[in-house]
Design a protein around this motif. Structure first.
Motif, PDB file in Angstrom:
ATOM      1  N   GLY A  24       0.822  -1.217   0.000  1.00 21.12           N
ATOM      2  CA  GLY A  24       0.000   0.000   0.000  1.00 21.12           C
ATOM      3  C   GLY A  24       0.849   1.257   0.000  1.00 21.12           C
ATOM      4  N   GLN A  26       0.376   5.619   0.898  1.00 25.29           N
ATOM      5  CA  GLN A  26      -0.499   6.650   1.484  1.00 25.29           C
ATOM      6  C   GLN A  26      -0.845   7.724   0.441  1.00 25.29           C
ATOM      7  N   ASN A  35       8.750   6.696  -4.435  1.00 22.07           N
ATOM      8  CA  ASN A  35       7.573   5.809  -4.426  1.00 22.07           C
ATOM      9  C   ASN A  35       7.538   4.952  -5.695  1.00 22.07           C
ATOM     10  N   HIS A  61      -4.650   5.306   6.776  1.00 21.91           N
ATOM     11  CA  HIS A  61      -3.340   5.678   7.324  1.00 21.91           C
ATOM     12  C   HIS A  61      -3.084   7.170   7.097  1.00 21.91           C
ATOM     13  N   ILE A 153      -2.064  -6.183   5.855  1.00 23.62           N
ATOM     14  CA  ILE A 153      -1.310  -7.299   5.269  1.00 23.62           C
ATOM     15  C   ILE A 153      -1.953  -8.635   5.640  1.00 23.62           C
ATOM     16  N   VAL A 163       8.197  -3.403  -0.454  1.00 22.99           N
ATOM     17  CA  VAL A 163       8.263  -2.053   0.125  1.00 22.99           C
ATOM     18  C   VAL A 163       9.673  -1.499  -0.059  1.00 22.99           C
ATOM     19  N   HIS A 170       8.306  -1.934   9.987  1.00 20.73           N
ATOM     20  CA  HIS A 170       6.862  -2.141  10.131  1.00 20.73           C
ATOM     21  C   HIS A 170       6.456  -3.553   9.698  1.00 20.73           C
ATOM     22  N   THR A 202      15.818   0.733  -3.446  1.00 20.13           N
ATOM     23  CA  THR A 202      14.923   0.518  -2.312  1.00 20.13           C
ATOM     24  C   THR A 202      14.998   1.681  -1.331  1.00 20.13           C
ATOM     25  N   MET A 214      14.504  10.627  -0.121  1.00 17.34           N
ATOM     26  CA  MET A 214      13.636  11.449  -0.965  1.00 17.34           C
ATOM     27  C   MET A 214      12.209  11.306  -0.443  1.00 17.34           C
TER      28      MET A 214
HETATM   29  P1  TYM Z   1       4.519   5.470   2.016  1.00 12.09           P
HETATM   30  O1  TYM Z   1       3.204   5.932   1.522  1.00 12.09           O
HETATM   31  O2  TYM Z   1       5.357   6.407   2.815  1.00 12.09           O
HETATM   32  O3  TYM Z   1       5.406   4.983   0.796  1.00 12.09           O
HETATM   33  C1  TYM Z   1       4.907   4.061  -0.158  1.00 12.09           C
HETATM   34  C2  TYM Z   1       6.001   3.124  -0.633  1.00 12.09           C
HETATM   35  O4  TYM Z   1       7.066   3.878  -1.228  1.00 12.09           O
HETATM   36  C3  TYM Z   1       8.299   3.517  -0.619  1.00 12.09           C
HETATM   37  N1  TYM Z   1       9.166   4.704  -0.579  1.00 12.09           N
HETATM   38  C4  TYM Z   1      10.429   4.699  -1.015  1.00 12.09           C
HETATM   39  N2  TYM Z   1      11.182   3.728  -1.563  1.00 12.09           N
HETATM   40  C5  TYM Z   1      12.444   4.063  -1.920  1.00 12.09           C
HETATM   41  N3  TYM Z   1      12.970   5.300  -1.734  1.00 12.09           N
HETATM   42  C6  TYM Z   1      12.251   6.304  -1.194  1.00 12.09           C
HETATM   43  N4  TYM Z   1      12.775   7.515  -1.035  1.00 12.09           N
HETATM   44  C7  TYM Z   1      10.904   6.012  -0.803  1.00 12.09           C
HETATM   45  N5  TYM Z   1       9.914   6.767  -0.240  1.00 12.09           N
HETATM   46  C8  TYM Z   1       8.857   5.929  -0.110  1.00 12.09           C
HETATM   47  C9  TYM Z   1       7.923   3.051   0.791  1.00 12.09           C
HETATM   48  O5  TYM Z   1       8.904   2.227   1.359  1.00 12.09           O
HETATM   49  C10 TYM Z   1       6.626   2.313   0.525  1.00 12.09           C
HETATM   50  O6  TYM Z   1       6.891   0.995   0.065  1.00 12.09           O
HETATM   51  N6  TYM Z   1       3.276   2.544   5.858  1.00 12.09           N
HETATM   52  C11 TYM Z   1       3.352   2.628   4.432  1.00 12.09           C
HETATM   53  C12 TYM Z   1       2.023   2.383   3.749  1.00 12.09           C
HETATM   54  C13 TYM Z   1       1.349   1.106   4.139  1.00 12.09           C
HETATM   55  C14 TYM Z   1       1.725  -0.194   3.732  1.00 12.09           C
HETATM   56  C15 TYM Z   1       0.752  -1.061   4.311  1.00 12.09           C
HETATM   57  C16 TYM Z   1       2.775  -0.692   2.985  1.00 12.09           C
HETATM   58  C17 TYM Z   1       0.226   0.995   4.904  1.00 12.09           C
HETATM   59  N7  TYM Z   1      -0.134  -0.306   4.994  1.00 12.09           N
HETATM   60  C18 TYM Z   1       0.827  -2.443   4.130  1.00 12.09           C
HETATM   61  C19 TYM Z   1       2.835  -2.074   2.789  1.00 12.09           C
HETATM   62  C20 TYM Z   1       1.879  -2.930   3.360  1.00 12.09           C
HETATM   63  C21 TYM Z   1       3.817   4.017   4.044  1.00 12.09           C
HETATM   64  O7  TYM Z   1       3.646   4.970   4.758  1.00 12.09           O
HETATM   65  O8  TYM Z   1       4.358   4.098   2.801  1.00 12.09           O
END
Ligand code: TYM
Length: 353
Positions: A24, A26, A35, A61, A153, A163, A170, A202, A214
């Protein structure tokens, strides 16, 4: 050298559970290159490989921090458009927003009663967001955030969660919650979910500071590439990205103390689907004057079609809502029986007759 391979989901870690992918994002702001490379691009690569893939916009969330209601609606549709424009196919994957499937919130409550305060207190994202007195003002939802994430999940018995690195803790907590539930109720009901953190990007770093992630919440727009940036803006941001005066080396290890250079090589590798070593084999000995225009061309060629398609999809919000509604029905059909079984294990009477 596994960098360029598509992320995988195998049954190994959870015999007895059908492999299933869930993740997921946000809808709390625009999508960044982080992302895209850390999540969406990999979600798309995992679909159609014989394992069910379920992807979500986690709107519940998002409201752990106040969101303007109209902006939340727009951002949720924009995120859906981003998923679809990047290649997510609703006939191959299930796509919906979290609040449409109430089983997430219901299981989230049960997990609030399984998870311990101490576990939540140790979450680095919670600590980062609430240093000192800020904790007093944070919402209760923000504190319980990882417990709802575990419910997202586990309500699908998902075994694999692609992710970025920042979400690893998490997903590990999700395993702790599953293990405690299984132990407390003497069942083997929830799987031990694996985070899938693979590929060259990643952890995509800020273009202004290679030691910072970022992020959509960075006050400087120049620090990130947004999926909605036009070609000119993308090229300018890459041109202005912080670097150093050294040429690129032959091996990735030699970039250990050059975070900004390392980040740009990682981004190139992830966008091109190459290994980092292959990127360096091509550019070793060249400076950033030569590398940056190539990276900018690659970024524009990869992202511009997504941005154009996002704008096109956003013209028809009703069609986006229709796709999400269908996805929610499919998601609900998987989640509801798992939730009902959970209620039964916990000892709740559910019959209405
Ligand atoms: P969120 O919304 O902050 O980010 C979404 C996904 O993007 C990845 N991500 C990155 N990957 C590489 N470099 C970056 N700079 C970067 N910024 C963000 C995050 O790792 C994520 O995979 N808690 C989660 C949302 C969530 C979720 C879930 C994820 C809620 N329930 C269940 C997986 C399974 C979040 O805040 O991601």
């Amino acid at each position: 050298m596994t960098d360029a391979k598509a992320p995988t989901a195998t049954a190994d870690a959870n015999p007895g559970f059908t492999p299933r992918v869930f993740s997921g994002i946000q809808p709390s702001g625009g999508l960044t290159l982080g992302n895209y490379l850390g999540a969406i691009k990999r979600f798309v690569e995992m679909q159609g490989q014989g394992v069910e893939t379920i992807y979500c916009m986690v709107d519940m969330h998002a409201i752990t921090v106040w969101q303007d209601p109209e902006a939340l609606r727009r951002q949720t549709r924009e995120l859906a458009a981003g998923y679809l424009a990047a290649g997510l196919d609703p006939t191959k994957s299930i796509l919906f927003n979290q609040s449409q499937v109430s089983a997430h919130a219901e299981l989230g409550w049960i997990f609030n009663c399984v998870a311990r305060m101490g576990w939540m207190n140790r979450m680095t994202q919670w600590k980062d967001k609430t240093s000192g007195k800020d904790a007093e003002k944070a919402s209760l939802g923000l504190f319980a955030y990882p417990s709802l994430m575990a419910a997202d999940i586990l309500v699908y018995h998902a075994t694999h969660v692609p992710v970025g690195e920042d979400q690893k803790q998490h997903v590990e907590l999700t395993r702790d919650i599953a293990a405690k539930f299984n132990h407390d109720f003497k069942v083997d009901f929830f799987p031990m979910t694996n985070p899938v953190i693979e590929g060259a990007a990643t952890r995509v770093m800020s273009l202004r500071d290679g030691t910072k992630k970022m992020s959509k919440s960075d006050p400087s727009d120049a620090a990130r590439i947004n999926l909605t940036d036009d070609a000119d803006t993308i090229a300018k941001k890459i041109k202005k990205a912080k670097t150093d005066a050294e040429p690129l080396p032959e091996s990735f290890e030699a970039l250990a103390d050059r975070p900004e250079a390392k980040n740009l090589v990682n981004i190139y590798a992830a966008l091109a689907g190459m290994t980092k070593d292959a990127v360096l084999a091509e550019f070793a000995g060249q400076g950033f004057g030569a590398f940056k225009p190539k990276l900018a061309d690659l970024a524009v060629a990869s992202l511009a079609p997504i941005s154009t398609e996002m704008s096109r999809l956003m013209q028809d919000p009703a069609e986006i809502d229709r796709i999400l509604g269908q996805g929610a029905d499919k998601a609900d059909a998987i989640a509801r029986p798992i939730l009902e079984k959970t209620y039964d294990i916990v000892g709740m009477i559910r019959s209405r007759r």
